[in-house]
Design a protein around this motif. Structure first.
Motif, mmCIF file in Angstrom:
data_model
loop_
_atom_site.group_PDB
_atom_site.id
_atom_site.type_symbol
_atom_site.label_atom_id
_atom_site.label_comp_id
_atom_site.label_asym_id
_atom_site.label_seq_id
_atom_site.Cartn_x
_atom_site.Cartn_y
_atom_site.Cartn_z
ATOM 1 N N PHE A 167 -11.761 6.974 0.618
ATOM 2 C CA PHE A 167 -10.789 7.145 1.790
ATOM 3 C C PHE A 167 -10.090 8.148 2.268
ATOM 4 O O PHE A 167 -9.283 8.901 1.354
ATOM 5 C CB PHE A 167 -9.694 5.448 1.760
ATOM 6 N N ASP A 168 -10.478 8.579 3.665
ATOM 7 C CA ASP A 168 -9.959 9.695 4.179
ATOM 8 C C ASP A 168 -9.358 10.146 5.062
ATOM 9 O O ASP A 168 -9.473 9.739 5.820
ATOM 10 C CB ASP A 168 -11.374 10.507 4.468
ATOM 11 N N GLU A 169 -8.073 9.998 4.437
ATOM 12 C CA GLU A 169 -6.872 9.970 5.327
ATOM 13 C C GLU A 169 -6.492 9.195 6.587
ATOM 14 O O GLU A 169 -7.045 8.784 7.629
ATOM 15 C CB GLU A 169 -6.865 11.455 6.036
ATOM 16 N N PRO A 170 -7.187 7.463 5.947
ATOM 17 C CA PRO A 170 -7.327 6.481 6.718
ATOM 18 C C PRO A 170 -6.423 6.072 8.248
ATOM 19 O O PRO A 170 -6.532 5.237 8.983
ATOM 20 C CB PRO A 170 -7.580 5.138 6.059
ATOM 21 N N THR A 171 -5.061 6.602 7.436
ATOM 22 C CA THR A 171 -3.239 6.699 8.761
ATOM 23 C C THR A 171 -3.694 7.320 9.941
ATOM 24 O O THR A 171 -2.742 6.765 10.314
ATOM 25 C CB THR A 171 -3.073 6.372 7.643
ATOM 26 N N SER A 172 -4.014 8.838 9.256
ATOM 27 C CA SER A 172 -4.182 9.585 9.863
ATOM 28 C C SER A 172 -4.050 10.479 11.142
ATOM 29 O O SER A 172 -3.258 10.555 12.583
ATOM 30 C CB SER A 172 -4.207 10.781 9.149
ATOM 31 N N SER A 173 -4.977 9.176 12.193
ATOM 32 C CA SER A 173 -5.114 8.896 13.727
ATOM 33 C C SER A 173 -4.407 7.789 13.864
ATOM 34 O O SER A 173 -4.665 7.871 16.075
ATOM 35 C CB SER A 173 -6.229 9.016 13.992
ATOM 36 N N LEU A 174 -3.139 7.319 12.975
ATOM 37 C CA LEU A 174 -2.512 6.113 13.986
ATOM 38 C C LEU A 174 -1.663 6.320 14.225
ATOM 39 O O LEU A 174 -0.984 7.047 13.312
ATOM 40 C CB LEU A 174 -2.891 4.701 12.795
ATOM 41 N N ASP A 175 -1.021 5.648 15.330
ATOM 42 C CA ASP A 175 0.792 5.896 15.489
ATOM 43 C C ASP A 175 1.204 4.865 14.293
ATOM 44 O O ASP A 175 0.609 3.903 13.668
ATOM 45 C CB ASP A 175 1.003 4.633 17.006
ATOM 46 N N PRO A 176 2.003 5.735 14.145
ATOM 47 C CA PRO A 176 3.680 5.055 13.461
ATOM 48 C C PRO A 176 3.372 3.647 12.941
ATOM 49 O O PRO A 176 3.359 3.345 11.818
ATOM 50 C CB PRO A 176 4.435 5.954 12.942
ATOM 51 N N GLU A 177 3.559 2.500 14.243
ATOM 52 C CA GLU A 177 3.554 1.646 13.742
ATOM 53 C C GLU A 177 3.211 0.574 13.338
ATOM 54 O O GLU A 177 2.305 -0.860 12.831
ATOM 55 C CB GLU A 177 4.401 0.922 15.529
ATOM 56 N N LEU A 178 1.612 1.290 13.978
ATOM 57 C CA LEU A 178 0.231 1.278 13.076
ATOM 58 C C LEU A 178 -0.179 0.710 11.447
ATOM 59 O O LEU A 178 -1.670 0.548 11.284
ATOM 60 C CB LEU A 178 -0.861 1.211 14.139
ATOM 61 N N VAL A 179 0.014 1.970 10.757
ATOM 62 C CA VAL A 179 -0.367 2.355 9.643
ATOM 63 C C VAL A 179 -0.045 1.219 8.792
ATOM 64 O O VAL A 179 -0.494 1.202 8.219
ATOM 65 C CB VAL A 179 0.511 3.300 9.273
ATOM 66 N N SER A 180 0.964 0.248 8.494
ATOM 67 C CA SER A 180 1.129 -0.981 7.545
ATOM 68 C C SER A 180 -0.127 -1.531 7.796
ATOM 69 O O SER A 180 -0.072 -2.217 6.506
ATOM 70 C CB SER A 180 2.867 -1.314 8.043
ATOM 71 N N GLU A 181 -0.570 -1.814 8.765
ATOM 72 C CA GLU A 181 -1.315 -3.173 8.741
ATOM 73 C C GLU A 181 -2.663 -2.439 8.067
ATOM 74 O O GLU A 181 -3.593 -3.082 7.048
ATOM 75 C CB GLU A 181 -1.995 -3.596 10.083
ATOM 76 N N VAL A 182 -2.821 -1.462 7.819
ATOM 77 C CA VAL A 182 -3.945 -0.904 7.158
ATOM 78 C C VAL A 182 -3.690 -0.305 6.469
ATOM 79 O O VAL A 182 -4.509 -0.411 4.948
ATOM 80 C CB VAL A 182 -4.470 0.489 7.950
ATOM 81 N N LEU A 183 -2.659 -0.413 5.377
ATOM 82 C CA LEU A 183 -2.245 -0.233 3.880
ATOM 83 C C LEU A 183 -2.056 -1.379 3.544
ATOM 84 O O LEU A 183 -2.669 -1.360 2.176
ATOM 85 C CB LEU A 183 -1.203 0.824 3.873
ATOM 86 N N ASP A 184 -1.870 -2.274 4.757
ATOM 87 C CA ASP A 184 -2.033 -3.705 3.775
ATOM 88 C C ASP A 184 -3.183 -4.083 3.390
ATOM 89 O O ASP A 184 -3.657 -4.712 2.175
ATOM 90 C CB ASP A 184 -1.187 -4.904 4.367
ATOM 91 N N VAL A 185 -4.220 -3.448 3.856
ATOM 92 C CA VAL A 185 -6.265 -4.031 3.717
ATOM 93 C C VAL A 185 -6.246 -3.424 2.335
ATOM 94 O O VAL A 185 -7.303 -3.853 1.666
ATOM 95 C CB VAL A 185 -6.761 -3.951 4.741
ATOM 96 N N MET A 186 -5.098 -2.130 2.118
ATOM 97 C CA MET A 186 -5.337 -1.012 1.439
ATOM 98 C C MET A 186 -4.795 -1.912 -0.272
ATOM 99 O O MET A 186 -5.906 -1.749 -1.414
ATOM 100 C CB MET A 186 -5.625 0.569 1.494
ATOM 101 N N ARG A 187 -4.100 -2.363 0.012
ATOM 102 C CA ARG A 187 -3.558 -3.358 -0.933
ATOM 103 C C ARG A 187 -4.264 -3.739 -1.642
ATOM 104 O O ARG A 187 -4.310 -4.017 -2.663
ATOM 105 C CB ARG A 187 -1.854 -3.067 -0.451
ATOM 106 N N ASP A 188 -4.563 -4.891 -0.610
ATOM 107 C CA ASP A 188 -5.735 -5.958 -1.089
ATOM 108 C C ASP A 188 -6.821 -5.671 -1.803
ATOM 109 O O ASP A 188 -6.890 -6.186 -3.166
ATOM 110 C CB ASP A 188 -5.029 -6.780 -0.235
ATOM 111 N N LEU A 189 -7.327 -4.715 -1.532
ATOM 112 C CA LEU A 189 -8.531 -3.920 -2.239
ATOM 113 C C LEU A 189 -8.051 -3.679 -3.693
ATOM 114 O O LEU A 189 -8.585 -3.678 -4.292
ATOM 115 C CB LEU A 189 -9.040 -2.489 -1.101
#
Length: 248
Positions: A167-189
């Motif tokens: 994962f190369d900075e997978p949340t750097s292009s996201l608005d702050p309120e959208l970051v958590s939904e991507v991090l949740d998927v990574m936690r699951d992985l």
């Protein structure tokens, strides 16, 4: 999380230059199967280039990289085979804008893995359920939020059944309120036992998810250790200076 299993990814004296600019300077790194390594450090320090070398997107100048005992930097290596084993998610989502979500997910498995249309759709549906977007199967990327597109990009990488996810900075292009939904998927992985290397500036997430923190600066691994070791008791002054600035 890592359970002391065998070394899976090994970098030995890896160097990478762009012209006269040496970006990776003799890096040695061993990652165990099921280990989650989070790479942190200042911008321009070589973090993303290091990931791109592991996926053979960037050819190295010297040294060796092996995955599960296979020397992937050896002459004649089947790069496409390596990229099936090593999934990568980028800062930008890199989805095909003219294809639906379902088409984005099923294209590569059908062409490269030989899956039938029905088998690919079934697999894609399961992964869309996993990332919470099964209702978006028929949507086009332009109709999705940035966070949704990144979750689709993760699902697309998982369609190839990779053994490693980068994962190369997978949340750097996201608005702050959208970051958590991507991090949740990574936690699951991570909790499922996926071997992961992640470059991120989300240090709270890094502290939570990582088995090991790797601090990269000026093309070298300046420090590495558990989250507690690196964040609470860093040994190098450069690490302490970086953390003092970013943890304000």
């Amino acid at each position: 999380m890592s359970s002391g299993l065998e070394k899976f990814i090994c970098l030995d004296s890896v160097r990478k230059s762009f012209g006269a600019n040496e970006v990776i300077k003799g890096v040695d790194l061993a990652v165990r199967r099921q280990e989650v390594c989070v790479i942190i450090g200042p911008s321009g320090g070589g973090k993303s280039t290091l990931l791109r070398c592991i996926n053979l997107i960037e050819p190295i100048n010297s040294g060796t990289i092996s995955i599960d005992g296979l020397m992937i930097t050896a002459p004649g290596t089947d790069i496409n085979l390596i990229r099936r084993r090593v999934g990568m998610v980028f800062q930008q989502f890199n989805l095909f804008q003219h294809l639906t979500v379902m088409q984005n997910l099923t294209l590569a498995p059908r062409k490269l893995l030989g899956l039938s249309a029905s088998a690919a759709r079934e697999k894609a549906t399961g992964l869309l359920q996993r990332v919470g977007l099964v209702e978006k199967a028929g949507a086009y990327p332009k109709h999705l939020s940035g966070g949704q597109q990144q979750r689709i990009a993760i699902a697309r990488a998982l369609m190839m059944d990779p053994e490693v996810m980068l994962f190369d900075e997978p949340t750097s292009s996201l608005d702050p309120e959208l970051v958590s939904e991507v991090l949740d998927v990574m936690r699951d992985l991570a909790s499922s036992g996926m071997t992961m290397l992640c470059v991120t500036h989300e240090l709270g997430f890094a502290r939570e998810i990582a088995d090991r923190i790797i601090f990269v600066e000026s093309g070298t691994i300046a420090e590495a250790g558990t989250p507690d070791e690196v964040f609470k008791t860093p040994q190098r002054e450069r690490t302490r200076h970086f953390l003092k600035k970013v943890l304000r």
